[in-house]
Design an enzyme around this catalytic site. Sequence first.
Site, short mmCIF file in Angstrom:
data_model
loop_
_atom_site.label_atom_id
_atom_site.label_comp_id
_atom_site.label_asym_id
_atom_site.label_seq_id
_atom_site.Cartn_x
_atom_site.Cartn_y
_atom_site.Cartn_z
N ASP A 67 0.71 -1.21 0.03
CA ASP A 67 0.17 -0.11 -0.08
C ASP A 67 0.79 1.23 0.04
OD1 ASP A 67 1.07 -0.42 2.72
OD2 ASP A 67 -0.99 -0.83 3.51
N ASN A 136 -7.42 -3.42 14.67
CA ASN A 136 -8.99 -3.68 14.31
C ASN A 136 -9.01 -4.84 13.32
OD1 ASN A 136 -7.93 -2.46 11.96
ND2 ASN A 136 -9.56 -0.67 11.84
N HIS A 138 -7.13 -5.11 10.42
CA HIS A 138 -6.94 -4.62 9.05
C HIS A 138 -5.67 -5.33 8.42
CE1 HIS A 138 -4.68 -0.62 10.23
NE2 HIS A 138 -3.99 -1.57 9.76
N GLU A 143 -9.70 -2.12 5.76
CA GLU A 143 -10.37 -1.69 7.03
C GLU A 143 -11.64 -2.78 7.29
OE1 GLU A 143 -8.89 0.01 9.26
OE2 GLU A 143 -7.54 1.05 8.21
C1 F6R Z 1 1.72 -1.73 6.32
C2 F6R Z 1 0.27 -2.05 6.27
C3 F6R Z 1 -0.49 -2.03 7.65
C4 F6R Z 1 0.27 -2.47 8.82
C5 F6R Z 1 -0.69 -2.60 10.16
C6 F6R Z 1 0.28 -2.91 11.33
O1 F6R Z 1 2.12 -1.67 4.92
O2 F6R Z 1 -0.65 -2.06 5.53
O3 F6R Z 1 -1.75 -3.01 7.56
O4 F6R Z 1 0.97 -3.71 8.52
O5 F6R Z 1 -1.06 -1.35 10.46
O6 F6R Z 1 0.87 -1.79 11.56
P1 F6R Z 1 2.17 -1.90 12.78
O7 F6R Z 1 3.26 -2.77 12.19
O8 F6R Z 1 2.91 -0.43 12.83
O9 F6R Z 1 1.46 -2.23 14.07
#
Ligand code: F6R
Length: 243
Positions: A67, A136, A138, A143
């Site tokens: 992303d 959550n 995701h 989401e």
């Molecule tokens: C990152 C992404 C997000 C993260 C998720 C966890 O490219 O797509 O889905 O993997 O938000 O984030 P952290 O690792 O910072 O807890």
Amino acid sequence: MRIIVAKDYKDMSRKAANIISAQIITKPNCVLGLATGSSPIGTYDQLVEWYEKGDLDFSQVSSVNLDEYRGLDHSHDQSYYYFMHEHLFDRVNIDPAHTNVPDGTEADAEKECKRYEELIASYGGVDLQLLGLGHNGHIGFNEPASAFDKVTHCVDLTESTIEANKRFFASADDVPKQAYTMGIGTIMKAKKILIVVSGEDKADIVAKAFYGDVTPEVPASILQFHPDVTVVVDEAAASKLPK
Ligand code: F6R
């Protein structure tokens, strides 16, 4: 689904890096799907260490990231392009021409999402997709929703995501309001999936995502249906899993 419980963040990172190393060694021209965020930083550091020791060669590897924020250019230190160069690409011998992050500067969302989906297909798909897990549930920027998104698409960031991310920007107004992300369908097409999760604050969502119902309200729960998923969690994140 294999669940591997690691001692702590360092151990989780080492185990995840071992799995990625095995992928690169067994298929040197593999396609890696990569993630940003705090979860994979230790994994990238470990891969860099093994590269520096001469144990890993990225020269034939290609990569596609999950992303990117819409509207941030490459030089913005909060762009995922910048993150990937800082934590991995500039530290190993991967060919920059073979690294791909959705282009946040492309204003035409439909065009960029289509291009990205076609690009992944042109590589013959992703061999190993690395993921982190949001609080959550995701994955990527997918989401909780009423249905699973299939392909790469543009998402409106939720107020809570904007609120959570504003600490990285001058103000909440500077946080991008949209992002481009691989869809759940894109992620599920990867041949293998590796998800890294650490910390007690993720213990509830780990139990829900991997032992609860499969529902788009918990996007990561769909991974229960993928034939080759490895979850590497540290003890804190695993603390609410059934014994
Ligand atoms: C990152 C992404 C997000 C993260 C998720 C966890 O490219 O797509 O889905 O993997 O938000 O984030 P952290 O690792 O910072 O807890």
